[in-house]
Structure formats: C-alpha cells, structure tokens
Design an enzyme around this catalytic site. Structure first.
Site, PDB file in Angstrom:
ATOM      1  N   GLU A   1     -12.460   7.623  16.857  1.00 19.71           N
ATOM      2  CA  GLU A   1     -13.778   6.886  16.219  1.00 19.71           C
ATOM      3  C   GLU A   1     -12.459   6.484  14.619  1.00 19.71           C
ATOM      4  O   GLU A   1     -11.584   6.995  14.626  1.00 19.71           O
ATOM      5  CB  GLU A   1     -14.428   8.447  15.449  1.00 19.71           C
ATOM      6  CG  GLU A   1     -15.473   8.660  16.460  1.00 19.71           C
ATOM      7  CD  GLU A   1     -16.574   7.886  17.313  1.00 19.71           C
ATOM      8  OE1 GLU A   1     -16.875   7.022  16.396  1.00 19.71           O
ATOM      9  OE2 GLU A   1     -16.508   8.173  18.620  1.00 19.71           O
TER      10      GLU A   1
ATOM     11  N   SER B   1       6.457   1.091  11.281  1.00 22.90           N
ATOM     12  CA  SER B   1       6.340   0.459  12.364  1.00 22.90           C
ATOM     13  C   SER B   1       7.154  -0.825  13.202  1.00 22.90           C
ATOM     14  O   SER B   1       8.234  -0.518  12.593  1.00 22.90           O
ATOM     15  CB  SER B   1       4.777  -0.517  12.712  1.00 22.90           C
ATOM     16  OG  SER B   1       5.287  -1.968  12.127  1.00 22.90           O
TER      17      SER B   1
ATOM     18  N   HIS C   1       5.572   3.083  -2.049  1.00 16.59           N
ATOM     19  CA  HIS C   1       5.946   3.991  -1.502  1.00 16.59           C
ATOM     20  C   HIS C   1       6.550   5.049  -1.937  1.00 16.59           C
ATOM     21  O   HIS C   1       5.823   5.844  -1.045  1.00 16.59           O
ATOM     22  CB  HIS C   1       6.895   3.194   0.001  1.00 16.59           C
ATOM     23  CG  HIS C   1       6.727   1.519   0.180  1.00 16.59           C
ATOM     24  ND1 HIS C   1       5.789   1.414   0.806  1.00 16.59           N
ATOM     25  CD2 HIS C   1       7.681   0.717  -0.069  1.00 16.59           C
ATOM     26  CE1 HIS C   1       5.820  -0.291   1.434  1.00 16.59           C
ATOM     27  NE2 HIS C   1       7.055  -0.263   0.637  1.00 16.59           N
TER      28      HIS C   1
ATOM     29  N   TRP D   1      -0.753  -1.757  -4.397  1.00 16.78           N
ATOM     30  CA  TRP D   1      -0.932  -0.829  -5.431  1.00 16.78           C
ATOM     31  C   TRP D   1       0.144  -0.881  -6.522  1.00 16.78           C
ATOM     32  O   TRP D   1      -0.859  -0.921  -7.174  1.00 16.78           O
ATOM     33  CB  TRP D   1      -0.704   1.128  -4.468  1.00 16.78           C
ATOM     34  CG  TRP D   1      -1.453   1.907  -5.790  1.00 16.78           C
ATOM     35  CD1 TRP D   1      -2.473   2.463  -5.890  1.00 16.78           C
ATOM     36  CD2 TRP D   1      -0.008   2.370  -6.914  1.00 16.78           C
ATOM     37  NE1 TRP D   1      -2.712   3.744  -7.132  1.00 16.78           N
ATOM     38  CE2 TRP D   1      -0.941   3.317  -7.017  1.00 16.78           C
ATOM     39  CE3 TRP D   1       0.372   2.451  -7.290  1.00 16.78           C
ATOM     40  CZ2 TRP D   1      -0.207   4.199  -8.690  1.00 16.78           C
ATOM     41  CZ3 TRP D   1       1.442   3.249  -7.798  1.00 16.78           C
ATOM     42  CH2 TRP D   1       0.385   3.623  -8.333  1.00 16.78           C
TER      43      TRP D   1
ATOM     44  N   ARG E   1      -7.778   4.291   8.616  1.00 17.53           N
ATOM     45  CA  ARG E   1      -7.402   3.374   8.255  1.00 17.53           C
ATOM     46  C   ARG E   1      -7.189   2.672   6.251  1.00 17.53           C
ATOM     47  O   ARG E   1      -8.530   3.002   6.138  1.00 17.53           O
ATOM     48  CB  ARG E   1      -7.105   2.083   8.919  1.00 17.53           C
ATOM     49  CG  ARG E   1      -5.918   1.135   8.105  1.00 17.53           C
ATOM     50  CD  ARG E   1      -5.833  -0.037   9.164  1.00 17.53           C
ATOM     51  NE  ARG E   1      -4.751  -1.177   8.955  1.00 17.53           N
ATOM     52  CZ  ARG E   1      -4.235  -1.698   9.248  1.00 17.53           C
ATOM     53  NH1 ARG E   1      -4.296  -2.058  10.601  1.00 17.53           N
ATOM     54  NH2 ARG E   1      -2.430  -2.501   9.100  1.00 17.53           N
TER      55      ARG E   1
ATOM     56  N   GLU F   1       7.360  -3.147  14.261  1.00 18.63           N
ATOM     57  CA  GLU F   1       7.608  -4.223  13.148  1.00 18.63           C
ATOM     58  C   GLU F   1       7.745  -4.366  12.296  1.00 18.63           C
ATOM     59  O   GLU F   1       8.052  -5.390  11.187  1.00 18.63           O
ATOM     60  CB  GLU F   1       5.864  -5.203  13.283  1.00 18.63           C
ATOM     61  CG  GLU F   1       5.168  -5.192  14.767  1.00 18.63           C
ATOM     62  CD  GLU F   1       5.226  -3.956  15.217  1.00 18.63           C
ATOM     63  OE1 GLU F   1       4.462  -2.822  15.639  1.00 18.63           O
ATOM     64  OE2 GLU F   1       5.163  -3.989  16.796  1.00 18.63           O
TER      65      GLU F   1
ATOM     66  N   GLY G   1       2.213  -1.428  -1.371  1.00 19.80           N
ATOM     67  CA  GLY G   1       2.784  -2.806  -2.234  1.00 19.80           C
ATOM     68  C   GLY G   1       1.521  -3.503  -2.664  1.00 19.80           C
ATOM     69  O   GLY G   1       1.871  -3.755  -3.969  1.00 19.80           O
TER      70      GLY G   1
ATOM     71  N   LEU H   1      -0.607  24.088  10.885  1.00 24.69           N
ATOM     72  CA  LEU H   1      -0.184  22.213  11.087  1.00 24.69           C
ATOM     73  C   LEU H   1      -0.264  21.753  11.865  1.00 24.69           C
ATOM     74  O   LEU H   1       1.617  21.845  11.547  1.00 24.69           O
ATOM     75  CB  LEU H   1      -1.248  21.572   9.650  1.00 24.69           C
ATOM     76  CG  LEU H   1      -1.171  20.615   9.579  1.00 24.69           C
ATOM     77  CD1 LEU H   1      -2.758  19.605  10.081  1.00 24.69           C
ATOM     78  CD2 LEU H   1      -1.116  19.495   8.279  1.00 24.69           C
TER      79      LEU H   1
ATOM     80  N   SER I   1      -2.535  -2.659  14.729  1.00 28.02           N
ATOM     81  CA  SER I   1      -1.482  -2.351  14.461  1.00 28.02           C
ATOM     82  C   SER I   1      -0.534  -1.952  15.457  1.00 28.02           C
ATOM     83  O   SER I   1       0.151  -1.846  15.113  1.00 28.02           O
ATOM     84  CB  SER I   1      -1.210  -2.245  13.110  1.00 28.02           C
ATOM     85  OG  SER I   1      -2.361  -3.046  11.884  1.00 28.02           O
TER      86      SER I   1
ATOM     87  N   ASP J   1      -2.076   2.372   4.286  1.00 29.91           N
ATOM     88  CA  ASP J   1      -1.429   0.710   4.040  1.00 29.91           C
ATOM     89  C   ASP J   1      -1.809   0.851   2.713  1.00 29.91           C
ATOM     90  O   ASP J   1      -2.965   1.502   1.984  1.00 29.91           O
ATOM     91  CB  ASP J   1      -2.778   0.347   5.326  1.00 29.91           C
ATOM     92  CG  ASP J   1      -2.305  -1.753   5.259  1.00 29.91           C
ATOM     93  OD1 ASP J   1      -1.023  -1.570   4.376  1.00 29.91           O
ATOM     94  OD2 ASP J   1      -2.612  -1.866   5.102  1.00 29.91           O
ATOM     95  N   GLY J   2      -1.350  -0.187   1.945  1.00 32.57           N
ATOM     96  CA  GLY J   2      -1.369  -0.642   0.600  1.00 32.57           C
ATOM     97  C   GLY J   2      -0.782  -0.107  -0.380  1.00 32.57           C
ATOM     98  O   GLY J   2      -1.371  -0.833  -1.720  1.00 32.57           O
TER      99      GLY J   2
HETATM  100  C1  FPP Z   1       1.963   0.446   4.241  1.00 34.03           C
HETATM  101  O1  FPP Z   1       1.752  -0.058   2.766  1.00 34.03           O
HETATM  102  C2  FPP Z   1       2.779   1.127   4.193  1.00 34.03           C
HETATM  103  C3  FPP Z   1       4.188   1.418   5.224  1.00 34.03           C
HETATM  104  C4  FPP Z   1       4.856   0.095   6.017  1.00 34.03           C
HETATM  105  C5  FPP Z   1       4.863   3.178   4.376  1.00 34.03           C
HETATM  106  C6  FPP Z   1       4.927   4.254   4.545  1.00 34.03           C
HETATM  107  C7  FPP Z   1       5.517   5.005   4.132  1.00 34.03           C
HETATM  108  C8  FPP Z   1       5.043   6.615   3.664  1.00 34.03           C
HETATM  109  C9  FPP Z   1       3.822   6.673   2.290  1.00 34.03           C
HETATM  110  C10 FPP Z   1       6.079   7.087   2.807  1.00 34.03           C
HETATM  111  C11 FPP Z   1       6.402   8.270   4.711  1.00 34.03           C
HETATM  112  C12 FPP Z   1       6.844   9.336   4.551  1.00 34.03           C
HETATM  113  C13 FPP Z   1       7.544  10.243   5.248  1.00 34.03           C
HETATM  114  C14 FPP Z   1       8.614  11.467   5.361  1.00 34.03           C
HETATM  115  C15 FPP Z   1       8.208   9.840   6.830  1.00 34.03           C
HETATM  116  P1  FPP Z   1       2.346  -1.819   3.133  1.00 34.03           P
HETATM  117  O2  FPP Z   1       3.433  -2.252   2.159  1.00 34.03           O
HETATM  118  O3  FPP Z   1       2.284  -2.344   4.285  1.00 34.03           O
HETATM  119  O4  FPP Z   1       1.248  -2.123   1.432  1.00 34.03           O
HETATM  120  P2  FPP Z   1       0.590  -3.444   1.677  1.00 34.03           P
HETATM  121  O5  FPP Z   1      -0.086  -3.836   2.752  1.00 34.03           O
HETATM  122  O6  FPP Z   1      -0.255  -3.673  -0.162  1.00 34.03           O
HETATM  123  O7  FPP Z   1       1.486  -4.967   1.825  1.00 34.03           O
END
Ligand code: FPP
Length: 244
Positions: free
Chosen positions: A199, A59, A31, A19, A180, A61, A17, A125, A188, A14-15
């Site tokens: 944990e 997700s 992203h 950032w 998280r 959502e 956006g 992995l 979520s 998370d985070g």
């Molecule tokens: C949450 O941050 C992040 C996401 C919804 C997307 C995460 C996905 C990736 C990092 C890419 C995954 C890559 C592959 C190959 C599957 P947010 O947008 O909710 O941030 P915010 O809470 O600051 O708005």
C-alpha cells in the site's frame, strides 16, 4: 493506536534539500536534519511493534548529484553509523544494509559490516538501509547470483517465484506500507519486486519534518484500507504468502 496488520514499513525519505533551501541553508544541512527524523521513526516503529523498517538512503541514481553533496552524504552515513550503533544495539535493533555496497570505500564498508555484525543476533526491530540501491539492480543481481551458484539445485531447472525471491535483497520480503515524503508520487526504482502489492502513502511533509505524528497518520491511512491482493475478499481470508 492498534497496528495489527502492519509488520513491515518502507520509506523514501525525500525533501531534505528543499527543507534546507526553504531556510536559506545549504542543501546538505537538510540531510543532517534527516538523521534526526530517522532516529524518531526508528524509536516510534519499535514502540508500535512494527517488526521491520526499510529506509531508502541512497539510490544508484544519486551519484548524479554534485560531487560535494555525494561526498557529504557518504561521510554522513559513515559518521551516523558509528555515532548511533551502540544506542541501536542496546535497543535490540538488527541492522542490515542492502544495495551494491562493494563500491564504497573501506571506512564506510567497515562501519556497515561492523554494524551488521554487532547487531546480528538482536531480536527487535529489523532496520534495513538501502544504499547504492536500485530495484532493477536487485533483480539482475538475484539472477546473476543464481547463475554463479554452481551448487544450486536451480541450475538447469525452470525456477519459480519462491526460488527467485530467496536471491533478492531481504529475500523478497514485502513491505505492507510504503511512505514517500515531500510530495512526489513514484517508486524511484526502490524495491520494484518487493513493492508489488504494498500500500502506498504519499505526504507533502518534508523528511526532516516527518515525526511520530506523521507516522501515525500514515499508519491510520493503511489501517483504513482493505487489502485484497487482487481477490474479492479481505486480507483476513488470504494467505499473504500466496501472493505471487
Ligand atoms: C532525499 O532528499 C534524501 C536523500 C537523497 C538522502 C537521505 C539520507 C539520509 C537522511 C541519511 C541516511 C543515514 C544513514 C545512516 C544511512 P533530497 O536531497 O532529494 O531532497 P529534495 O528532493 O528536496 O532535493
């Protein structure tokens, strides 16, 4: 760092956006940066001999986000899978996608199936991406798979937890530690069944800033916990398989 008790880590990334917004950049740039953190953490988990990493990437959502952001994310998934598949394969990583994947377009679905196929015999992995995933969907989906499976010995029988888990994503395999990022403290709808005894570790660090050092802090937090699974004794005397 020793990690004797940790085999499966899950992460809510998370985070992204925030950032980007903090840097006066469009949210989607966060992203893109988030992919770099995935690369770092995948390598770090392999080095630390963690056997499984499950990442919540999209997700059920997340469709509620603006259309532009959703389309950006779907294209980013597709491009990133194609870009990194060879590296992951040569590092012996076994890739799996969990979630309601049928909804995706042919190109993304092809790259998903191709990544799984190429890496299916790898022994390093296990890297799982949850895409269009919801924990409630996972449970209902397992239930419907049992109903649809006419050959199953479970028809017309009362089922137990072990029977049911086989139909869940990851066959119900539980993470030891859930991380998280970005400060929120909730699940979520991420692997509600599988996280029953996991944990939990929450950090204010935003996902694009999450690196090997941050992972080690999370692992250290985990190693300072005595896992009891509801009993009065430590995990060493408990068979994890018997946690229902
Ligand atoms: C949450 O941050 C992040 C996401 C919804 C997307 C995460 C996905 C990736 C990092 C890419 C995954 C890559 C592959 C190959 C599957 P947010 O947008 O909710 O941030 P915010 O809470 O600051 O708005």
């Amino acid at each position: 760092m020793s990690n004797k008790n940790i085999s499966h880590v899950s992460i809510i990334m998370d985070g992204n956006g925030r950032w980007a917004t903090q840097r006066n950049m469009p949210r989607v740039h966060g992203h893109r940066e988030g992919i770099k953190s995935i690369n770092k953490i995948v390598s770090a988990c392999s080095v630390r001999q963690i056997s499984q990493l499950t990442l919540f990437a999209f997700s059920s959502e997340n469709w509620k986000r603006p259309e532009y952001e959703v389309q950006f994310l779907l294209k980013l998934f597709e491009d990133s899978i194609i870009k990194y598949i060879n590296d992951l394969h040569s590092n012996n990583v076994k890739i799996k996608f969990i979630g309601n994947l049928d909804i995706f377009g042919k190109k993304l679905l092809d790259s998903i199936r191709n990544a799984e196929k190429i890496t299916m015999n790898n022994t390093g992995l296990k890297l799982n991406f949850a895409l269009n995933y919801g924990g409630k969907w996972d449970i209902i989906n397992a239930f419907n798979k049992i109903l649809d499976d006419n050959n199953s010995s479970l028809q017309n029988k009362k089922i137990n937890i072990d029977d049911f888990e086989k139909y869940l994503s990851l066959e119900g395999d539980s993470p030891d530690l859930l991380i998280r990022t970005a400060g929120e403290q909730r699940l979520s709808n991420f692997m509600l069944w599988q996280h029953a005894y996991t944990e939990l570790y929450f950090t204010d660090c935003l996902w694009p800033d999450f690196d090997e050092k941050e992972l080690d802090v999370a692992i250290q937090h985990y190693q300072n916990i005595t896992r009891k699974y509801g009993s009065l004794t430590s995990e060493n005397s408990i068979d994890k398989k018997n946690v229902k």
